[in-house]
Design an enzyme around this catalytic site. Structure first.
Site, short mmCIF file in Angstrom:
data_model
loop_
_atom_site.label_atom_id
_atom_site.label_comp_id
_atom_site.label_asym_id
_atom_site.label_seq_id
_atom_site.Cartn_x
_atom_site.Cartn_y
_atom_site.Cartn_z
N LYS A 89 0.93 -1.10 0.01
CA LYS A 89 -0.14 0.15 -0.10
C LYS A 89 0.68 1.24 -0.07
CE LYS A 89 -1.66 2.97 2.78
NZ LYS A 89 -1.94 4.14 2.15
N SER A 116 5.94 6.55 9.88
CA SER A 116 6.15 7.47 11.26
C SER A 116 6.38 6.43 12.27
CB SER A 116 4.93 8.50 11.56
OG SER A 116 3.89 7.69 11.62
N GLU A 140 5.02 6.92 15.23
CA GLU A 140 3.72 6.49 16.09
C GLU A 140 2.99 5.29 15.15
OE1 GLU A 140 4.83 9.46 14.94
OE2 GLU A 140 5.52 9.82 16.75
N GLY A 146 4.34 2.81 13.14
CA GLY A 146 5.34 1.93 13.36
C GLY A 146 5.03 1.28 14.75
N GLU A 175 10.92 0.87 9.12
CA GLU A 175 11.95 1.93 8.74
C GLU A 175 11.32 3.23 8.95
OE1 GLU A 175 14.92 1.92 7.44
OE2 GLU A 175 14.74 -0.36 7.26
N CYS A 177 13.67 10.79 5.15
CA CYS A 177 13.93 10.10 6.28
C CYS A 177 15.29 10.66 7.00
CB CYS A 177 13.59 8.71 6.58
SG CYS A 177 14.62 7.93 5.06
N GLU A 215 10.56 15.28 14.76
CA GLU A 215 11.13 15.12 13.35
C GLU A 215 10.92 16.08 12.54
OE1 GLU A 215 9.72 11.52 11.28
OE2 GLU A 215 11.12 11.58 9.84
P1 NDP Z 1 2.76 7.38 8.17
O1 NDP Z 1 3.30 6.80 9.50
O2 NDP Z 1 1.66 8.44 8.63
O3 NDP Z 1 2.30 6.78 6.87
C1 NDP Z 1 3.06 5.87 6.53
C2 NDP Z 1 1.98 4.76 5.68
O4 NDP Z 1 1.38 4.27 6.63
C3 NDP Z 1 1.30 5.49 4.79
O5 NDP Z 1 0.99 4.66 3.38
C4 NDP Z 1 -0.03 5.56 5.58
O6 NDP Z 1 -1.05 5.80 4.69
C5 NDP Z 1 -0.17 4.35 6.28
N1 NDP Z 1 -0.73 4.43 7.59
C6 NDP Z 1 -1.27 5.52 8.32
N2 NDP Z 1 -1.88 5.00 9.45
C7 NDP Z 1 -1.64 3.70 9.48
C8 NDP Z 1 -2.21 2.78 10.45
N3 NDP Z 1 -2.64 3.15 11.53
N4 NDP Z 1 -1.84 1.31 9.93
C9 NDP Z 1 -1.09 1.13 9.04
N5 NDP Z 1 -0.84 1.94 8.19
C10 NDP Z 1 -0.90 3.26 8.23
O7 NDP Z 1 3.89 8.26 7.85
P2 NDP Z 1 4.16 9.25 6.54
O8 NDP Z 1 3.40 9.00 5.42
O9 NDP Z 1 3.96 10.64 7.47
O10 NDP Z 1 5.68 9.22 6.21
C11 NDP Z 1 6.49 10.06 6.64
C12 NDP Z 1 7.54 9.15 7.64
O11 NDP Z 1 8.20 8.16 7.01
C13 NDP Z 1 8.45 10.06 8.26
O12 NDP Z 1 8.65 9.80 9.59
C14 NDP Z 1 9.73 9.51 7.52
O13 NDP Z 1 11.08 9.99 8.35
C15 NDP Z 1 9.44 8.28 7.33
N6 NDP Z 1 10.48 7.62 6.54
C16 NDP Z 1 11.49 6.76 6.88
C17 NDP Z 1 12.04 6.15 6.15
C18 NDP Z 1 13.23 5.24 6.44
O14 NDP Z 1 14.01 4.50 5.70
N7 NDP Z 1 13.73 5.10 7.90
C19 NDP Z 1 12.18 6.38 4.65
C20 NDP Z 1 11.19 7.29 3.97
C21 NDP Z 1 10.34 7.89 5.06
P3 NDP Z 1 -1.77 7.27 4.40
O15 NDP Z 1 -0.60 7.89 3.36
O16 NDP Z 1 -2.83 7.22 3.74
O17 NDP Z 1 -1.75 8.25 5.68
#
Ligand code: NDP
Length: 497
Positions: free
Chosen positions: A195, A248, A250, A252, A269, A303, A400
Site C-alpha cells: 500500500k 512514522s 507513531e 510503526g 523503517e 527520512c 522529526e
Molecule cells: P505515516 O506513518 O503517517 O504513513 C506511512 C504509511 O502508513 C502511509 O501509507 C499511511 O497511509 C499508512 N498508515 C497510516 N496510518 C496507518 C495505520 N494505523 N496502520 C497502517 N498503516 C497506516 O508516515 P508518513 O506518510 O507521514 O511518512 C513519513 C515518515 O516516514 C517520516 O517519519 C519519515 O521519516 C519516514 N520515512 C522513513 C524512512 C526510512 O527508511 N527509515 C524512509 C522514508 C520515510 P496514508 O498515506 O494514507 O496516511
C-alpha cells in the site's frame, strides 16, 4: 477514462497518466467501490482518481498473493525469479524519464532529484536484487555456500522465503521506498501486497503496469491504494506472514504491537531527523554545501534529511554564514522546472504541521532565518528555513523534521556532541565533517545511527544496508543484511531499540 499529458523538463518524457486507476490485484487492474483524488502539491490540480482499498479488496489481494506464493513464486528456481527482476529493472530504466515526471508531479519533488537520483537508484535496486535471487544459498545464511559445496560438499537448499508480505510505505521518495521493499521480497521468493501513501500513489500504480508488462506471474505483486485505514488492513491482515513498514514512529509502534500479538515478523523503517556534525577543523564550505543538499534539496522530504546541525562553537558563525549564502541561492517553484531546487511540500497536512512547528520554535526563542520567498498562489509551499540558537529543550530540536527546515546549535567538545546526538529519539543516520580521519572514526563508532557519512551526506547504494536505531525502527534494507528481513531464518532481526 481521459488521459492527461504534461510537458516535462528537457530530457524527460511526458507523463502518461490514466484518468483513474483501479487496484492492481492478481495481475490486472480491478475496479473498487470507493475512489479518492490524488493532487499535485505544486498546483492542487487533480492528477487522477485512485481506488480506496476496502476490507474485501485487501482480503482478495492477500488471497491471490498466497496462491501465487504457493503455486508459482516460492517454487520457481532463483534463476527464474532473477529473470523477472531483470525484466522489471530494464522496463524501469526504459520508462525512467516518464516515471521521474510522474513522481515529481505527485510528490512535489524537483525533477532533478527524481530523475537524477531516485530513478537510477530504483532501477539499481532491481538489478542488484536480481543478482541475489539465485545466490541466496551462498549469502552466508546457511545453504550450499556454508556447507562447503564449493569444496566438494553437497549443495544444501537455499533459505526459505517467509510467504506473503504486507508492505506499507510513506510519501517521501515513494518509488524508491517501493523498490527497497519489493525488490528484496521478490528476490527471496515472497509475494507482496503493497500500500503506497494516499498522497503519492501514482508511481506505485505505474510500477504495477510494469509488472504486467514484464509478464510477472499474477498475484506476485499486488498494489492496493487507499488511506491509513487501508494500511491498517494490510499490516494487520491475518493472512500475511510479515509486515514491512516505512513511515512514522507513531504508526510503526502500532504495527509492531499488532504484529507481535499475532506472532508475525516485522521490520520498521521509521523517522529520522539526522544530525550533521561539523567539527572545528572541517572544510566549512564543503560542510555548508553538504548540509544544504542534505536537507533543502527535495524540500527535506527524506527520512535521512540532515535537519539537526551541531557545529563546533569556534566555527559556528562561519558555518551559519556559509549555509545562509547558499540558502539565498536556492530556487523554489515548479517541480518540473530543471532550475528548481526546492519543490512543493507534499500535502496540505504536512504544510500545516511545519507551519505550526515553526511558530512554536519562534515562540520558544529560536532565531528564524528564512530566505525571501514568494510562493505561487496555489499549492503547498514552505521557504527554506534555518533556526539558530536552538536548545535541546525546544520542541523544534526534538521532533522529526521532514521539511525544508534545519536547526543549528553549537557544541564545545566531541564527547558532548556524541551525547547530544545520541539523546535524540531517532538514530537513522548522521554526518560528520572533519579533516581528521581519527576523529571521524572516533565519532562514527560512538554515534547510534544506522549510517554515518564522513565529509559527505546522503549517498545511498543498494549494496549498503540502511536502517535505524531507537525510534528510527529496526531491520535493514539493502545489501546482504536486507535479505535477512525476507528469509525464514532462525533468530533473524530482533528489535534493538
Ligand atoms: P505515516 O506513518 O503517517 O504513513 C506511512 C504509511 O502508513 C502511509 O501509507 C499511511 O497511509 C499508512 N498508515 C497510516 N496510518 C496507518 C495505520 N494505523 N496502520 C497502517 N498503516 C497506516 O508516515 P508518513 O506518510 O507521514 O511518512 C513519513 C515518515 O516516514 C517520516 O517519519 C519519515 O521519516 C519516514 N520515512 C522513513 C524512512 C526510512 O527508511 N527509515 C524512509 C522514508 C520515510 P496514508 O498515506 O494514507 O496516511
Amino acid at each position: 477514462m481521459t488521459g492527461l499529458e504534461y510537458g516535462a523538463a528537457a530530457g524527460s518524457s511526458p507523463a502518461r497518466l490514466r484518468g483513474s486507476y483501479g487496484l492492481f490485484i492478481g495481475g490486472s487492474f480491478v475496479p473498487g467501490t470507493a475512489v479518492f483524488k490524488t493532487v499535485s502539491p505544486a498546483t492542487e490540480e487533480v492528477l487522477a482518481e485512485v481506488t480506496h482499498g476496502t476490507t474485501e479488496d485487501v482480503d482478495r489481494a492477500v488471497a491471490v498473493a498466497r496462491q501465487a506464493y504457493e503455486r508459482v513464486w516460492s517454487v520457481l528456481p532463483g534463476r527464474e525469479r532473477a529473470r523477472y527482476l531483470l525484466r522489471i529493472a530494464r522496463l524501469l530504466r526504459d520508462r525512467a524519464p516518464e516515471l521521474a515526471v510522474v513522481e515529481s508531479l505527485d510528490s512535489g519533488k524537483p525533477i532533478r532529484q527524481t530523475r537524477d537520483v531516485d530513478l537510477p537508484l530504483v532501477t539499481a535496486h532491481f538489478f542488484y536484487h536480481a543478482g541475489w535471487a539465485d545466490k541466496l544459498a551462498y549469502a552466508g545464511f546457511g545453504g550450499a555456500g556454508s556447507s562447503g559445496a564449493g569444496s566438494g560438499g553437497a549443495a544444501a537448499a537455499p533459505p526459505r522465503p517467509l510467504g506473503v508480505v504486507g508492505q506499507v510505505i510513506g510519501w517521501s521518495s515513494p518509488l524508491l521506498m517501493l523498490a527497497w521493499k519489493i525488490a528484496p521480497a521478490l528476490a527471496c521468493g515472497n509475494t507482496v501486497v503493497l500500500k503506497p501513501a494516499e498522497s503519492t500513489p501514482l508511481t506505485a500504480l505505474a510500477f504495477a503496469e510494469i509488472c504486467a508488462e514484464a509478464g510477472l506471474p499474477p498475484g506476485v505483486v499486488n498494489i492496493v491504494t487507499g488511506d491509513g485505514q487501508t494500511g491498517q488492513l494490510v499490516a494487520g491482515h491475518p493472512g500475511i506472514d510479515k509486515v514491512a513498514f516505512t513511515g512514522s514512529p507513531e504508526v510503526g509502534k502500532e504495527i509492531a504491537k499488532s504484529a507481535a500479538l499475532w506472532g508475525k515478523r516485522f521490520t520498521l523503517e521509521l523517522g529520522g531527523t539526522s544530525a550533521n556534525i561539523v567539527c572545528a577543523d572541517a572544510d566549512i564550505e564543503a560542510a555548508a554545501q553538504g548540509i544544504v543538499e542534505g536537507v533543502f534539496i527535495r524540500q527535506g522530504h527524506a527520512c535521512c534529511a540532515s535537519s539537526r546541525v551541531f557545529v563546533a562553537q569556534e566555527v559556528h558563525d562561519d558555518l551559519v554564514a556559509a549555509v545562509r549564502e547558499r540558502m539565498s541561492a536556492l530556487r523554489s517553484g515548479d517541480p518540473l522546472d530543471e532550475a528548481t531546487d526546492i519543490g512543493a511540500v507534499n500535502s496540505r497536512g504536512q504544510l500545516d504541521k511545519i507551519t505550526e512547528l515553526a511558530r512554536s520554535a519562534e515562540a520558544d526563542g529560536a532565531v528564524r532565518l528564512s530566505t525571501p520567498h514568494e510562493p505561487p498562489d496555489r499549492g503547498f509551499w514552505f521557504p527554506p528555513t534555518m533556526f539558530a540558537g536552538v536548545s535541546q529543550e525546544q520542541r523544534i530540536a526534538r521532533e522529526e523534521l521532514c521539511w525544508p527546515v534545519l536547526t543549528v546549535s553549537s557544541f564545545a567538545a566531541p564527547d558532548e556532541v556524541v551525547d547530544r546526538t545520541n539523546a535524540a529519539r531517532y538514530g537513522l543516520s548522521a554526518g560528520v565533517w572533519t579533516r581528521q580521519g581519527a576523529l571521524s572514526g572516533w565519532l562514527a563508532a560512538r554515534l547510534r545511527a544506522g549510517v554515518v557519512w564522513v565529509n559527505s551526506f546522503g549517498g545511498l547504494d543498494p549494496a549498503v544496508p540502511f536502517g535505524g536505531f531507537q525510534e528510527s525502527g529496526f531491520g535493514r534494507e539493502g545489501g546482504r543484511h536486507g535479505l535477512e528481513a525476507y528469509l525464514d531464518l532462525p533468530g533473524a532481526w530482533t528489535p534493538d531499540v
